[in-house]
Design a protein around this motif. Structure first.
Motif, PDB file in Angstrom:
ATOM      1  N   LEU A   1      64.254  47.532  -8.668  1.00  0.00           N
ATOM      2  CA  LEU A   1      63.019  46.945  -8.743  1.00  0.00           C
ATOM      3  C   LEU A   1      62.072  47.703 -10.020  1.00  0.00           C
ATOM      4  O   LEU A   1      61.434  47.028 -10.800  1.00  0.00           O
ATOM      5  N   ASP A   2      62.118  48.948  -9.704  1.00  0.00           N
ATOM      6  CA  ASP A   2      61.061  49.656 -10.362  1.00  0.00           C
ATOM      7  C   ASP A   2      61.441  49.817 -11.886  1.00  0.00           C
ATOM      8  O   ASP A   2      60.870  49.810 -12.801  1.00  0.00           O
ATOM      9  N   VAL A   3      62.782  49.998 -12.166  1.00  0.00           N
ATOM     10  CA  VAL A   3      63.299  50.357 -13.532  1.00  0.00           C
ATOM     11  C   VAL A   3      63.336  48.864 -14.002  1.00  0.00           C
ATOM     12  O   VAL A   3      63.105  48.867 -15.398  1.00  0.00           O
ATOM     13  N   ALA A   4      63.678  47.771 -13.513  1.00  0.00           N
ATOM     14  CA  ALA A   4      63.933  46.479 -13.989  1.00  0.00           C
ATOM     15  C   ALA A   4      62.359  45.710 -14.521  1.00  0.00           C
ATOM     16  O   ALA A   4      62.409  45.010 -15.593  1.00  0.00           O
ATOM     17  N   LEU A   5      61.695  46.191 -13.577  1.00  0.00           N
ATOM     18  CA  LEU A   5      60.105  45.432 -13.572  1.00  0.00           C
ATOM     19  C   LEU A   5      59.046  46.346 -14.177  1.00  0.00           C
ATOM     20  O   LEU A   5      58.166  45.883 -14.786  1.00  0.00           O
ATOM     21  N   GLY A   6      59.269  47.683 -14.251  1.00  0.00           N
ATOM     22  CA  GLY A   6      58.415  48.602 -14.339  1.00  0.00           C
ATOM     23  C   GLY A   6      58.364  49.238 -15.739  1.00  0.00           C
ATOM     24  O   GLY A   6      59.177  48.734 -16.595  1.00  0.00           O
TER      25      GLY A   6
END
Length: 269
Positions: A264-269
């Motif tokens: 989630l963090d890498v894909a959205l952040g």
């Protein structure tokens, strides 16, 4: 969605943690459908929560703290180290003072200042203590966006709130389930289960407001939230997931939780 993007960051942090609170309530509502949840399932859920919190502590908090320290011309490891230790120390102090009882333990093993409070309240306070750093982490993340920090973006803050919300679902059931097994009605079990996350919006608003008012402390604040979460994971969540001998299941849950939050963090952040 556009109205959320244009909202003030403190309102964004508040709304994001209303979502995380709602996920806790949704999980606590599982007590109506599963009055006696399997201990193995509960341990897997606790492991999942631990994995999410560990991943969020690095990807959403410590790593941005390091990058921000470099951008501000500071020694890159000093603010993360100081903030991390202060965060862990803060939760340790709360642990010593606030009366609470960890899941699966007899009331005689309650921690904090001695009281005659009922086991129900002590259990809820334990999860409430757990939720303070989660709300603080979300608030600080949105505060960093509002402060105009180049390495902070709204998508990353939303990803953190989403990850915290996902892991709050099993936490809600982790509170309401044991209360139901002790003979409490489903409605009261649900009430106390969801109540444990009320502190998250409060902590989020406080964290966002503090960062906006004191922008130079932001790298310390990010690491502070990380230290607080890691302390909770190591002192509470992981040990509780291992109490019943389901170490393989809880460990697998932690791996999946870490992978989900990292993605989630890498894909959205």
């Amino acid at each position: 969605m556009q109205w959320f993007i244009e909202a003030h960051v403190i309102l964004q942090a508040f709304l994001a943690t209303l979502f995380t609170w709602g996920m806790t309530a949704l999980g606590a509502g599982g007590v109506f459908l599963f009055p006696n949840p399997s201990r193995k399932v509960m341990d897997a859920m606790l492991g999942f929560a631990a994995g999410v919190m560990i991943a969020a502590s690095f990807w959403s908090l410590l790593n941005p703290s390091i990058e921000l320290s470099e951008q501000m011309g500071l020694i890159p490891w000093v603010p993360p180290l100081v903030g991390f230790l202060l965060g862990a120390g803060f939760i340790r102090l709360m642990d010593l003072v606030l009366p609470h009882l960890h899941l699966g333990q007899p009331v005689e093993q309650a921690e904090g200042i001695h009281t005659t409070w009922k086991k129900t309240l002590l259990l809820v306070l334990a999860i409430t203590l757990h939720n303070i750093p989660e709300g603080l982490a979300v608030g600080v993340a949105f505060g960093a966006v509002g402060a105009g920090i180049p390495s902070a973006d709204l998508a990353g803050a939303v990803a953190l709130a989403l990850g915290i919300g996902i892991q709050n679902f099993p936490e809600g059931l982790a509170v309401s389930g044991p209360l139901r097994r002790e003979g409490m009605s489903p409605a009261r079990s649900f009430f106390w289960g969801q109540l444990s996350a009320v502190v998250e919006p409060v902590a989020a608003v406080a964290g966002a407001a503090f960062v906006l008012a004191m922008q130079p402390v932001l790298p310390y604040a990010l690491a502070f939230a990380a230290g607080a979460m890691i302390f909770v994971v190591v002192e509470e969540v992981i040990p509780e997931s291992q109490l019943s001998g389901n170490s393989d299941v809880s460990t697998l849950g932690a791996i999946i939780g870490f992978a989900v939050m990292m993605t989630l963090d890498v894909a959205l952040g």
